[in-house]
Design a protein around this motif. Sequence first.
Motif, PDB file in Angstrom:
ATOM      1  N   GLU A 140      32.035  35.815  49.026  1.00 49.78           N
ATOM      2  CA  GLU A 140      33.103  36.210  48.419  1.00 49.78           C
ATOM      3  C   GLU A 140      32.848  37.165  47.485  1.00 49.78           C
ATOM      4  O   GLU A 140      33.584  38.391  47.307  1.00 49.78           O
ATOM      5  CB  GLU A 140      33.810  34.996  48.121  1.00 49.78           C
ATOM      6  CG  GLU A 140      34.490  34.064  48.837  1.00 49.78           C
ATOM      7  CD  GLU A 140      35.230  33.067  48.320  1.00 49.78           C
ATOM      8  OE1 GLU A 140      34.877  32.658  46.919  1.00 49.78           O
ATOM      9  OE2 GLU A 140      35.936  32.289  48.951  1.00 49.78           O
ATOM     10  N   ARG A 141      31.805  37.134  46.491  1.00 46.88           N
ATOM     11  CA  ARG A 141      31.389  38.019  45.622  1.00 46.88           C
ATOM     12  C   ARG A 141      31.048  39.616  46.145  1.00 46.88           C
ATOM     13  O   ARG A 141      31.440  40.484  45.750  1.00 46.88           O
ATOM     14  CB  ARG A 141      30.364  37.507  44.527  1.00 46.88           C
ATOM     15  CG  ARG A 141      30.990  36.763  43.518  1.00 46.88           C
ATOM     16  CD  ARG A 141      31.800  35.406  44.030  1.00 46.88           C
ATOM     17  NE  ARG A 141      32.440  34.868  42.754  1.00 46.88           N
ATOM     18  CZ  ARG A 141      33.268  34.004  43.015  1.00 46.88           C
ATOM     19  NH1 ARG A 141      33.604  33.416  44.444  1.00 46.88           N
ATOM     20  NH2 ARG A 141      34.071  33.297  42.057  1.00 46.88           N
ATOM     21  N   LEU A 142      30.214  39.356  47.221  1.00 46.71           N
ATOM     22  CA  LEU A 142      29.775  40.490  47.731  1.00 46.71           C
ATOM     23  C   LEU A 142      30.927  41.389  48.427  1.00 46.71           C
ATOM     24  O   LEU A 142      31.162  42.697  48.417  1.00 46.71           O
ATOM     25  CB  LEU A 142      28.765  40.384  49.024  1.00 46.71           C
ATOM     26  CG  LEU A 142      27.511  39.747  48.629  1.00 46.71           C
ATOM     27  CD1 LEU A 142      26.672  39.697  49.836  1.00 46.71           C
ATOM     28  CD2 LEU A 142      26.711  40.982  47.524  1.00 46.71           C
ATOM     29  N   THR A 143      31.918  40.637  48.888  1.00 40.61           N
ATOM     30  CA  THR A 143      33.386  41.271  49.477  1.00 40.61           C
ATOM     31  C   THR A 143      33.919  41.867  48.452  1.00 40.61           C
ATOM     32  O   THR A 143      34.559  42.874  48.655  1.00 40.61           O
ATOM     33  CB  THR A 143      34.111  40.120  50.266  1.00 40.61           C
ATOM     34  OG1 THR A 143      33.214  39.587  51.459  1.00 40.61           O
ATOM     35  CG2 THR A 143      35.186  40.872  51.001  1.00 40.61           C
ATOM     36  N   GLY A 144      34.099  41.081  47.226  1.00 40.03           N
ATOM     37  CA  GLY A 144      34.922  41.592  46.262  1.00 40.03           C
ATOM     38  C   GLY A 144      34.300  42.425  45.366  1.00 40.03           C
ATOM     39  O   GLY A 144      34.660  42.244  43.911  1.00 40.03           O
ATOM     40  N   MET A 145      32.818  42.906  45.618  1.00 39.57           N
ATOM     41  CA  MET A 145      32.214  43.482  44.488  1.00 39.57           C
ATOM     42  C   MET A 145      32.815  44.455  43.729  1.00 39.57           C
ATOM     43  O   MET A 145      32.675  44.856  42.429  1.00 39.57           O
ATOM     44  CB  MET A 145      31.011  44.171  45.057  1.00 39.57           C
ATOM     45  CG  MET A 145      29.956  44.737  44.052  1.00 39.57           C
ATOM     46  SD  MET A 145      29.326  43.433  42.972  1.00 39.57           S
ATOM     47  CE  MET A 145      28.377  42.106  44.161  1.00 39.57           C
ATOM     48  N   LYS A 146      33.846  45.366  44.328  1.00 41.59           N
ATOM     49  CA  LYS A 146      34.418  46.536  43.792  1.00 41.59           C
ATOM     50  C   LYS A 146      35.447  45.897  42.485  1.00 41.59           C
ATOM     51  O   LYS A 146      35.490  46.530  41.529  1.00 41.59           O
ATOM     52  CB  LYS A 146      35.260  47.364  44.638  1.00 41.59           C
ATOM     53  CG  LYS A 146      35.938  48.727  44.104  1.00 41.59           C
ATOM     54  CD  LYS A 146      36.793  49.245  45.078  1.00 41.59           C
ATOM     55  CE  LYS A 146      35.744  49.812  45.906  1.00 41.59           C
ATOM     56  NZ  LYS A 146      36.760  50.910  46.858  1.00 41.59           N
ATOM     57  N   ILE A 147      35.862  44.909  42.919  1.00 41.09           N
ATOM     58  CA  ILE A 147      36.835  44.052  41.878  1.00 41.09           C
ATOM     59  C   ILE A 147      36.013  43.699  40.782  1.00 41.09           C
ATOM     60  O   ILE A 147      36.531  43.773  39.623  1.00 41.09           O
ATOM     61  CB  ILE A 147      37.653  43.021  42.401  1.00 41.09           C
ATOM     62  CG1 ILE A 147      38.481  43.527  43.624  1.00 41.09           C
ATOM     63  CG2 ILE A 147      38.539  42.205  41.638  1.00 41.09           C
ATOM     64  CD1 ILE A 147      39.589  44.669  43.223  1.00 41.09           C
ATOM     65  N   LEU A 148      34.983  42.920  41.015  1.00 46.55           N
ATOM     66  CA  LEU A 148      33.947  42.430  40.071  1.00 46.55           C
ATOM     67  C   LEU A 148      33.738  43.637  38.825  1.00 46.55           C
ATOM     68  O   LEU A 148      33.680  43.460  37.742  1.00 46.55           O
ATOM     69  CB  LEU A 148      32.636  41.765  40.441  1.00 46.55           C
ATOM     70  CG  LEU A 148      33.226  40.738  41.331  1.00 46.55           C
ATOM     71  CD1 LEU A 148      32.022  39.816  41.784  1.00 46.55           C
ATOM     72  CD2 LEU A 148      33.929  39.390  40.489  1.00 46.55           C
ATOM     73  N   GLN A 149      33.348  44.831  39.516  1.00 45.53           N
ATOM     74  CA  GLN A 149      32.777  45.974  38.630  1.00 45.53           C
ATOM     75  C   GLN A 149      33.869  46.611  38.023  1.00 45.53           C
ATOM     76  O   GLN A 149      33.636  47.021  36.769  1.00 45.53           O
ATOM     77  CB  GLN A 149      31.948  46.951  39.514  1.00 45.53           C
ATOM     78  CG  GLN A 149      30.687  46.130  39.836  1.00 45.53           C
ATOM     79  CD  GLN A 149      29.737  47.132  41.021  1.00 45.53           C
ATOM     80  OE1 GLN A 149      30.162  48.313  41.206  1.00 45.53           O
ATOM     81  NE2 GLN A 149      28.531  46.716  41.285  1.00 45.53           N
ATOM     82  N   LEU A 150      34.854  46.785  38.519  1.00 48.53           N
ATOM     83  CA  LEU A 150      36.115  47.176  37.979  1.00 48.53           C
ATOM     84  C   LEU A 150      36.675  46.485  36.910  1.00 48.53           C
ATOM     85  O   LEU A 150      36.831  47.326  35.949  1.00 48.53           O
ATOM     86  CB  LEU A 150      37.286  47.353  38.943  1.00 48.53           C
ATOM     87  CG  LEU A 150      37.243  48.659  40.171  1.00 48.53           C
ATOM     88  CD1 LEU A 150      38.501  48.489  41.056  1.00 48.53           C
ATOM     89  CD2 LEU A 150      37.450  50.061  39.280  1.00 48.53           C
ATOM     90  N   PHE A 151      36.500  45.491  36.899  1.00 50.26           N
ATOM     91  CA  PHE A 151      37.006  44.324  35.701  1.00 50.26           C
ATOM     92  C   PHE A 151      35.989  43.696  34.909  1.00 50.26           C
ATOM     93  O   PHE A 151      35.820  42.975  34.073  1.00 50.26           O
ATOM     94  CB  PHE A 151      37.935  43.322  36.196  1.00 50.26           C
ATOM     95  CG  PHE A 151      39.083  43.836  36.764  1.00 50.26           C
ATOM     96  CD1 PHE A 151      40.284  43.592  35.813  1.00 50.26           C
ATOM     97  CD2 PHE A 151      39.318  43.895  38.000  1.00 50.26           C
ATOM     98  CE1 PHE A 151      41.528  44.360  36.191  1.00 50.26           C
ATOM     99  CE2 PHE A 151      40.425  44.520  38.484  1.00 50.26           C
ATOM    100  CZ  PHE A 151      41.724  44.591  37.668  1.00 50.26           C
ATOM    101  N   THR A 152      34.696  44.496  34.948  1.00 49.63           N
ATOM    102  CA  THR A 152      33.400  44.316  34.389  1.00 49.63           C
ATOM    103  C   THR A 152      33.161  42.606  34.254  1.00 49.63           C
ATOM    104  O   THR A 152      32.897  42.253  33.086  1.00 49.63           O
ATOM    105  CB  THR A 152      33.528  44.773  32.934  1.00 49.63           C
ATOM    106  OG1 THR A 152      34.599  44.182  32.116  1.00 49.63           O
ATOM    107  CG2 THR A 152      33.707  46.299  32.816  1.00 49.63           C
ATOM    108  N   ARG A 153      33.051  41.944  35.323  1.00 50.81           N
ATOM    109  CA  ARG A 153      33.096  40.672  35.570  1.00 50.81           C
ATOM    110  C   ARG A 153      31.455  40.318  35.925  1.00 50.81           C
ATOM    111  O   ARG A 153      31.196  39.232  36.227  1.00 50.81           O
ATOM    112  CB  ARG A 153      33.805  40.045  36.429  1.00 50.81           C
ATOM    113  CG  ARG A 153      35.378  40.353  36.056  1.00 50.81           C
ATOM    114  CD  ARG A 153      35.988  39.690  34.782  1.00 50.81           C
ATOM    115  NE  ARG A 153      35.794  38.349  34.696  1.00 50.81           N
ATOM    116  CZ  ARG A 153      36.011  37.872  33.572  1.00 50.81           C
ATOM    117  NH1 ARG A 153      36.233  38.468  32.461  1.00 50.81           N
ATOM    118  NH2 ARG A 153      35.841  36.267  33.717  1.00 50.81           N
TER     119      ARG A 153
END
Length: 588
Positions: free
Chosen positions: A210-223
């Motif tokens: 899930e984190r690899l799939t949503g990596m862009k979101i994690l980086q956009l929101f600095t998570r």
Amino acid sequence: MTKKKEHIFDVKLFRRLFQYIKPYKAVFFGLLVLVILLAIFGAATPKLTQFAIDDSIAGVNPDKFLFYIIIMLGVLIFQTLFQLSFIYYAAWLGQNLVMDVRVKLFNHLLRFKMKYFDNSSVGVIITRAVTDMERIADIFGQGLFMIFRDLLTMFVVIGFMVYTNLKLSLIVFVMLPLLLYATRIFQKYMKKAFEEVRNEVSNLNSFVQERLTGMKILQLFTRETTEYNRFKAINERHKKGWLKTVWYNSIFFPLADLSSSITIGLVAWYGGLNVVLEGSVTKGTLVAFIMFIPMLFRPLRQIADKFNTLQMGMVAANRVFKVLDTTSQIDDAGTHIAENLKGDISFKNVYFNYVEDETVLKGISFNVKAGETVAIVGATGAGKSTIINLLNRFYEIKDGVIAVDGIDIKEVTLESLRTQIAVVLQDVFLFADTILNNITLSHPEITEADVVQAAKDIGIHDFIMSLPKGYHYNVKERGVMLSSGQRQLISFLRAYVTNPSILVLDEATSSVDSYSEQLIQNATDKITKGRTSIVIAHRLATIKKADKILVMDAGEIVEQGTHDELLKKENGYYRNLYEVQFLKEEVA
């Protein structure tokens, strides 16, 4: 409440797994023969050594020593050949069996309702289809037959020992109950430990996927830091689960080795005294027993080790069978085969909910005539996309009737129904493959020439040819090599090339460039022409051209009519929506 007794070995589960061996019965029984031969040949070596010592070295026939050496060499050669065959075919059987189970599992998953995937983690499903399957293969490659071989070896060795010298055998047998008890306790705790390990492996796979799939979101929101700490916590639990198995191994195996060493010492002490003082035990017998003891204790130690493998496989099999036992398929009991539908669609008092007691559609009723284009508008969550899902029978309705050409879609076979309906979704999914394969989805009757002609018909051939390798351009995972507008164009072509009777469009032009938007609009005009089309509208142009507009709010159709008819309604829902959302677009 009485706690259900937990069995170390689930016979019922194994019996079910055993059903998959039937196509490979010849190999299975061949392995059983090899197991028997390995046990006999293995136990024969100490006995031959006894004869060689007593009859030749310490006896009256020294000339026969070479004879015994040749026999032992022959036994060793055959034992090696049998061992090679045994290891290869045990693994072969495991891999073939697991291939059959994996194919059945994937075929089962392909027919699940969307609700199952809505409520399930992709990472967990991948664990079932890949990692758990390898553990099942190990049941046969490294578990079951190995255990059977070791058990049979033990029984053959015990028989040889009793036949050779009963007193020395009794000394050895004194230690066996202690080791057998320790083995049973070890197996019990290892099963619990491996169940914990498999759960943590699933959690780990799910989290990473899930984190690899949503990596862009994690980086956009600095998570990054937060997710890193969460991963550390999950990994810590995974480590602790494995360390439990290591701890149990570190207790049991030294105990098994200590038992073997003590037994050899007792036999050597007792047998040695008899050789020296009484002569009731021969030198060959004493040597044979010293060789027999490891052959008796090592299999018991190995059985515990292989039982670990067996337990992991059985835990994995249990989890896989739970998926296979899940009844989440859409009822495909219809017998009518839909061919060349006219395209009449009817929703009659349809009720639906994704979650119990949370109704999404509340008695929806509308009709679409063949060849009409119907636009559906409304706020987010009004139920627009749900209508698309229900028309394709991705979900079962709670009440009401959905019909095509006057036939309830429940009476139409799923395959023929979905073949007649093409859908262009807002969120376009492309596989890591060529554009051509993403369009045809490997359909044998759709040729490259068909695709090229279809692309020319809807005006996107030049766009595709501008890409490297054209139709053979690999778009990578989820189509990341293309823009959102380009992916949308590919999805239009994918729908058009199937020549559907009914077309469903969830337009998604709000985030694309003007050039792609124009191509999409032209493609929309082309593929909707002469077809029954249901369009979830996001653009004014589509709404104006629609033969009918359905206005939805909170799961109900609050208004319906043409664009002009709806604008004439004072304080109408559509008029207000038009003035707030669409009028600014028209002015712009």
